[in-house]
Design a protein around this motif. Structure first.
Motif, PDB file in Angstrom:
ATOM      1  N   SER A  29      33.327  27.213  42.816  1.00  0.00           N
ATOM      2  CA  SER A  29      34.499  26.411  42.238  1.00  0.00           C
ATOM      3  C   SER A  29      34.847  26.703  40.725  1.00  0.00           C
ATOM      4  CB  SER A  29      33.805  24.761  42.191  1.00  0.00           C
ATOM      5  OG  SER A  29      32.685  24.902  41.361  1.00  0.00           O
ATOM      6  N   VAL A  30      34.253  27.952  40.277  1.00  0.00           N
ATOM      7  CA  VAL A  30      34.538  28.484  39.016  1.00  0.00           C
ATOM      8  C   VAL A  30      35.590  29.396  39.062  1.00  0.00           C
ATOM      9  CG1 VAL A  30      33.559  29.317  36.988  1.00  0.00           C
ATOM     10  CG2 VAL A  30      32.208  27.814  38.112  1.00  0.00           C
ATOM     11  N   VAL A  31      36.572  29.318  38.301  1.00  0.00           N
ATOM     12  CA  VAL A  31      37.675  30.554  38.353  1.00  0.00           C
ATOM     13  C   VAL A  31      36.999  31.679  37.509  1.00  0.00           C
ATOM     14  CG1 VAL A  31      39.840  31.174  37.716  1.00  0.00           C
ATOM     15  CG2 VAL A  31      39.364  28.786  38.296  1.00  0.00           C
ATOM     16  N   PRO A  32      36.932  32.688  38.193  1.00  0.00           N
ATOM     17  CA  PRO A  32      36.414  33.991  37.566  1.00  0.00           C
ATOM     18  C   PRO A  32      37.231  34.461  36.396  1.00  0.00           C
ATOM     19  CG  PRO A  32      37.223  34.553  39.761  1.00  0.00           C
ATOM     20  CD  PRO A  32      37.301  33.145  39.657  1.00  0.00           C
ATOM     21  N   PRO A  33      36.630  34.904  35.689  1.00  0.00           N
ATOM     22  CA  PRO A  33      37.555  35.522  34.280  1.00  0.00           C
ATOM     23  C   PRO A  33      38.387  36.757  35.225  1.00  0.00           C
ATOM     24  CG  PRO A  33      35.394  36.146  34.068  1.00  0.00           C
ATOM     25  CD  PRO A  33      35.539  35.229  35.094  1.00  0.00           C
ATOM     26  N   THR A  34      39.542  36.837  34.395  1.00  0.00           N
ATOM     27  CA  THR A  34      40.291  37.967  34.900  1.00  0.00           C
ATOM     28  C   THR A  34      39.749  39.419  34.681  1.00  0.00           C
ATOM     29  OG1 THR A  34      41.691  38.086  32.772  1.00  0.00           O
ATOM     30  CG2 THR A  34      42.584  36.818  34.401  1.00  0.00           C
ATOM     31  N   VAL A  35      39.951  40.254  35.280  1.00  0.00           N
ATOM     32  CA  VAL A  35      39.500  41.711  35.198  1.00  0.00           C
ATOM     33  C   VAL A  35      39.937  42.386  33.945  1.00  0.00           C
ATOM     34  CG1 VAL A  35      39.132  43.676  36.351  1.00  0.00           C
ATOM     35  CG2 VAL A  35      39.102  41.625  37.508  1.00  0.00           C
TER      36      VAL A  35
END
Lengths: 265, 170
Positions: A29-35
């Motif tokens: 449910s956690v939005v991953p940080p952008t690459v």
């Protein structure tokens, strides 16, 4: 406990709670940080800016806004202390040829600031020329500006009402190549720097500098006086000892920063 | 689950206090095995499990009284406490101080399994239909971890006290 042995209970509890721990430890449910990008993000437009003949009112022709531009210099005081800074009150963007090296009786620009072109996407088509009047160095200390600066820089005092573009009082730059900087949005500029200074005759040195383009923008939108502006910022450094400057009040290396603003009024 | 946040919080509290007991119970009994010697240390520990559970019940009671602002209510002669059936079931753990009930260790397990099923229900629903939000499971598991530590600590305290009492009697 006959129905539910300890081992069965243990397995049941471990299975349930084990799954609970695994499920609660996931980050679904956690939005991953952008690459993160591996290199700089370089975006260049396709702006082309040319001075034309600087016809007032022609919005396709870009004019140097000298009143809002400046040429700054800085060097370490006595070579090791804090910065000593100043600006040149008179400068321009004209390729001053020998025949034009003379005194001009005018308060405005003695020569048209038309010796430049800028092409954002094709730096091979970008070039510029510029000059400063050396005796117009202004550090805010009249005693210095009209005194040791004049003798130390091998020039002559200011004559009121006169624009002195003679050989002894002019320092010039002329680009020989402009290339993209692969690590930023800037451009790497190679230019010839010509100055007499304390020498018997002018010396020309090839110097590498950095040019930053401040992209074109529209201002005063919604009014009848709306117009466009853009900026060029050039930074380079030279060794004043190569030009016969012996004063120990300043360091060998002198940094120059040219902030040129243009408009299409 | 009831939609009420307060009901959910009450269940979280109950999970925190009681849901870890079944695992402690199973571990202790697994370690103790089928001890023939009734006076062995392991066997003694299994007998103390309900007392540890009752100690957790005391802590739960204290927690509820703390939430009740007891001093304020006593001073204002207005002591009222609205209990849900699950809270009452939680307070029943205090009955394991009664020696006759404490001897029936299986009863303490059955009592606590009710609260473990709160946890199991959320996990199973998450596993089967994903109808339970991951944050609920995450909350449950955090409280379950606390509960494991709390019940383990309670058992250790009871065992230590029992040991000290025996030493004193000797």
């Amino acid at each position: 406990m006959k129905l539910l042995t300890n081992k069965t209970l243990m397995i049941f509890l471990i299975l349930i709670s084990g799954y609970g721990y695994i499920a609660s430890c996931t980050h679904e449910s956690v939005v991953p940080p952008t690459v993160a990008t591996s290199g700089p993000i370089i975006t260049r437009g396709t702006n082309i800016q040319l001075p034309g003949n600087m016809v007032v009112g022609d919005t396709t022709q870009w004019k140097l806004d000298k009143a809002h531009s400046n040429v700054l210099w800085s060097t370490n005081y006595v070579g090791v202390a804090g910065l000593l800074t100043g600006r040149f009150n008179q400068f321009g963007m004209h390729e001053v040829i020998d025949a034009e090296m003379q005194n001009y009786l005018t308060a405005g620009q003695p020569l048209k600031d038309t010796s430049w072109a800028f092409n954002e996407a094709d730096p091979t088509k970008t070039y510029f020329n510029g000059y400063v009047q050396v005796n117009q160095s202004n550090t805010g200390e009249p005693g210095r500006d009209g005194g040791c600066n004049v003798s130390g820089l091998g020039t002559v005092p200011i004559v009121t009402g006169t624009q002195n573009l003679t050989l002894t009082n002019i320092a010039r730059i002329k680009t020989t190549s402009v290339k993209f900087d692969p690590l930023s949005n800037d451009y790497i500029v190679t230019l010839n720097f010509t100055w007499k200074g304390g020498l018997a005759a002018p010396l020309t040195q090839s110097i590498v500098g950095r040019l930053k383009y401040v992209s074109k923008a529209r201002v005063q939108i919604g009014t009848g006086a709306a117009y466009s502006v853009f900026g060029l910022q050039l930074k380079f450094q030279f060794n004043c000892r190569d030009f016969g400057v012996v004063s120990t009040s300043i360091a060998d290396k002198v940094d120059i920063e040219c902030n040129m603003n243009f408009n299409n009024k | 689950m009831d939609d009420s946040l307060f009901v959910y919080l009450q269940q979280l509290e109950l999970i925190t206090f009681f849901s870890g007991y079944p695992f402690i119970y199973a571990v202790v009994f697994s370690i103790a095995g089928n001890q023939q010697d009734k006076n062995s240390f392991k066997n003694q520990v299994t007998k103390l499990l309900p007392s540890g559970y009752a100690l957790v019940g005391i802590l739960y009671l204290g927690f509820q009284l703390k939430n009740l602002y007891l001093v304020y209510f006593i001073q204002n002669n207005n002591l009222t406490m609205q209990l849900t059936c699950w809270q009452i079931w939680g307070f029943l753990s205090l009955l394991f101080w009664i020696p006759a009930l404490a001897k029936k260790t299986i009863l303490s397990l059955l009592h606590s399994l009710v609260f473990f099923f709160f946890l199991a229900r959320d996990i199973i629903l998450r596993l089967s239909a994903s109808t339970v939000d991951i944050h609920i499971v995450r909350n449950d598991m955090q409280m379950y971890t606390v509960s494991l530590l709390l019940n383990l600590g309670a058992i250790l305290v009871i065992v230590l006290l029992s040991f000290l009492v025996k030493q004193y009697k000797k």
